[in-house]
Write an enzyme that holds these catalytic residues in place. Structure first.
Site, PDB file in Angstrom:
ATOM      1  N   ASP A 162      -5.456   1.676  10.419  1.00 14.01           N
ATOM      2  CA  ASP A 162      -6.884   1.460  10.625  1.00 14.01           C
ATOM      3  C   ASP A 162      -7.049   0.959  12.061  1.00 14.01           C
ATOM      4  OD1 ASP A 162      -9.558   0.810  10.294  1.00 14.01           O
ATOM      5  OD2 ASP A 162      -9.256  -0.699   8.776  1.00 14.01           O
ATOM      6  N   SER A 163      -7.103  -0.357  12.276  1.00 14.61           N
ATOM      7  CA  SER A 163      -7.179  -0.873  13.651  1.00 14.61           C
ATOM      8  C   SER A 163      -5.856  -0.680  14.390  1.00 14.61           C
ATOM      9  CB  SER A 163      -7.538  -2.359  13.625  1.00 14.61           C
ATOM     10  OG  SER A 163      -6.458  -3.109  13.106  1.00 14.61           O
ATOM     11  N   GLY A 164      -4.761  -0.614  13.639  1.00 17.24           N
ATOM     12  CA  GLY A 164      -3.444  -0.485  14.265  1.00 17.24           C
ATOM     13  C   GLY A 164      -2.803  -1.823  14.594  1.00 17.24           C
ATOM     14  N   ARG A 188      -5.033   0.435  -6.828  1.00 19.12           N
ATOM     15  CA  ARG A 188      -3.796   1.000  -6.260  1.00 19.12           C
ATOM     16  C   ARG A 188      -3.194   2.078  -7.147  1.00 19.12           C
ATOM     17  NH1 ARG A 188      -2.163  -2.206  -1.957  1.00 19.12           N
ATOM     18  NH2 ARG A 188      -2.470  -4.449  -2.139  1.00 19.12           N
ATOM     19  N   ASP A 233      -5.723  -0.414  -1.931  1.00 20.82           N
ATOM     20  CA  ASP A 233      -6.482  -1.285  -2.825  1.00 20.82           C
ATOM     21  C   ASP A 233      -7.848  -1.672  -2.275  1.00 20.82           C
ATOM     22  OD1 ASP A 233      -5.282  -3.018  -0.756  1.00 20.82           O
ATOM     23  OD2 ASP A 233      -6.192  -4.624  -1.930  1.00 20.82           O
ATOM     24  N   ASP A 254       0.758   3.504   4.458  1.00 18.36           N
ATOM     25  CA  ASP A 254      -0.296   4.183   3.721  1.00 18.36           C
ATOM     26  C   ASP A 254      -1.455   4.545   4.648  1.00 18.36           C
ATOM     27  OD1 ASP A 254      -0.709   1.455   4.020  1.00 18.36           O
ATOM     28  OD2 ASP A 254      -1.840   1.234   2.179  1.00 18.36           O
ATOM     29  N   PHE A 269     -14.156   3.087   3.994  1.00 14.80           N
ATOM     30  CA  PHE A 269     -13.153   2.448   3.157  1.00 14.80           C
ATOM     31  C   PHE A 269     -12.695   3.373   2.024  1.00 14.80           C
ATOM     32  CE2 PHE A 269     -11.520  -0.596   0.068  1.00 14.80           C
ATOM     33  CZ  PHE A 269     -10.716  -1.353   0.892  1.00 14.80           C
ATOM     34  N   THR A 307      -1.756  -4.240  12.548  1.00 12.18           N
ATOM     35  CA  THR A 307      -0.578  -4.510  11.709  1.00 12.18           C
ATOM     36  C   THR A 307       0.635  -3.799  12.301  1.00 12.18           C
ATOM     37  OG1 THR A 307      -2.068  -4.502   9.807  1.00 12.18           O
ATOM     38  CG2 THR A 307       0.289  -4.409   9.332  1.00 12.18           C
ATOM     39  N   LYS A 357      -7.215   6.354  10.730  1.00 12.52           N
ATOM     40  CA  LYS A 357      -8.646   6.298  11.066  1.00 12.52           C
ATOM     41  C   LYS A 357      -8.786   6.214  12.583  1.00 12.52           C
ATOM     42  CE  LYS A 357     -10.232   3.769   6.938  1.00 12.52           C
ATOM     43  NZ  LYS A 357     -10.693   2.442   6.470  1.00 12.52           N
ATOM     44  N   GLY A 380       0.778  -1.244   0.000  1.00 13.85           N
ATOM     45  CA  GLY A 380       0.000   0.000   0.000  1.00 13.85           C
ATOM     46  C   GLY A 380       0.804   1.284   0.000  1.00 13.85           C
TER      47      GLY A 380
HETATM   48  P1  IMP Z   1      -4.813  -2.264  10.389  1.00 12.53           P
HETATM   49  O1  IMP Z   1      -3.968  -3.432  10.831  1.00 12.53           O
HETATM   50  O2  IMP Z   1      -6.269  -2.491  10.686  1.00 12.53           O
HETATM   51  O3  IMP Z   1      -4.324  -0.937  10.913  1.00 12.53           O
HETATM   52  O4  IMP Z   1      -4.789  -2.243   8.838  1.00 12.53           O
HETATM   53  C1  IMP Z   1      -3.694  -1.882   8.152  1.00 12.53           C
HETATM   54  C2  IMP Z   1      -3.802  -2.300   6.713  1.00 12.53           C
HETATM   55  O5  IMP Z   1      -5.148  -2.532   6.293  1.00 12.53           O
HETATM   56  C3  IMP Z   1      -3.305  -1.201   5.827  1.00 12.53           C
HETATM   57  O6  IMP Z   1      -1.913  -1.266   5.629  1.00 12.53           O
HETATM   58  C4  IMP Z   1      -4.088  -1.424   4.550  1.00 12.53           C
HETATM   59  O7  IMP Z   1      -3.435  -2.362   3.755  1.00 12.53           O
HETATM   60  C5  IMP Z   1      -5.388  -2.017   5.012  1.00 12.53           C
HETATM   61  N1  IMP Z   1      -6.494  -1.026   5.081  1.00 12.53           N
HETATM   62  C6  IMP Z   1      -7.050  -0.485   6.174  1.00 12.53           C
HETATM   63  N2  IMP Z   1      -8.031   0.376   5.868  1.00 12.53           N
HETATM   64  C7  IMP Z   1      -8.085   0.400   4.514  1.00 12.53           C
HETATM   65  C8  IMP Z   1      -8.892   1.152   3.570  1.00 12.53           C
HETATM   66  O8  IMP Z   1      -9.764   1.972   3.899  1.00 12.53           O
HETATM   67  N3  IMP Z   1      -8.636   0.906   2.257  1.00 12.53           N
HETATM   68  C9  IMP Z   1      -7.678   0.031   1.839  1.00 12.53           C
HETATM   69  N4  IMP Z   1      -6.910  -0.672   2.672  1.00 12.53           N
HETATM   70  C10 IMP Z   1      -7.103  -0.485   4.011  1.00 12.53           C
END
Ligand code: IMP
Length: 176
Positions: free
Chosen positions: A104-106, A166, A160, A101, A153, A108, A132, A46
């Site tokens: 979101d939840s954090g 992308r 993507d 990029d 989203f 990762t 977010k 991303g």
């Molecule tokens: P997290 O672990 O929930 O913070 O998600 C991180 C990963 O989820 C990012 O690196 C993105 O690849 C993917 N992601 C989270 N939200 C979106 C979105 O709105 N669009 C596309 N990919 C997302």
């Protein structure tokens, strides 16, 4: 309005707004890490566009490398995180800036940071183009944020929807 697979998206952040914000993030980094050696670690797939544009504005003695995690499918985070691949640089005693990029939840980022800390870097900071806050339940808030956005989203500029979209040069939000 654009279509990616079965979903409709509308323009959310234009390429001009992105470029302006990327410049401003680089200015902050250039000031904060002046005279320091930095290893930028961009998280694929991303962050490829963001990392590329950001690094053109960074004026520091720095390395850039790319890692990959996989945790996301479709339009909702699964919370499942795999291993980190691709890190060959020696991080011991160095400043690390993770280039993402979106956070979101954090979850990762939790995993990435815990794996990177085993390499004994001097410091670890997170630079994320998008954040977010309403979705965030992680342990590490981004230190550098391009845009805080609602919990909807988005695609484009590296992000993507099921691997599509992308290549779009702006960021588009899903139209409910
Ligand atoms: P997290 O672990 O929930 O913070 O998600 C991180 C990963 O989820 C990012 O690196 C993105 O690849 C993917 N992601 C989270 N939200 C979106 C979105 O709105 N669009 C596309 N990919 C997302």
């Amino acid at each position: 309005m654009i279509q990616v697979l079965d979903k409709t998206f509308e323009i959310f952040i234009t390429r001009e707004e992105i470029a302006k914000e990327v410049k401003s993030l680089a200015t902050e980094l250039n000031a904060d890490f002046k005279n320091e050696e930095v290893v930028f670690i961009a998280v694929l797939n991303g962050s490829f566009m963001f990392a590329s544009d950001l690094m053109k504005e960074v004026d520091l003695v720095s390395e850039i490398t790319f890692i990959k995690m996989s945790s996301y499918h479709g339009t909702e985070s699964t919370g499942r995180v795999d291993e980190l691949i691709g890190l060959n640089n020696d991080l011991a005693g160095k400043h690390v800036v993770i280039v993402e990029d979106i956070i979101d939840s954090g979850l990762t980022m939790n995993k990435i940071i815990s794996l990177l800390e085993m390499e004994n870097p001097k410091s670890v900071k997170i630079c994320s183009l998008l954040y977010k806050p309403e979705a965030f339940t992680g342990n590490h808030k981004p230190d550098y944020i391009g845009f805080s956005i609602p919990n909807a989203f988005v695609v484009g500029y590296g992000l993507d929807y099921d691997e599509k979209g992308r290549n779009l040069d702006a960021i588009y939000q899903i139209k409910e």
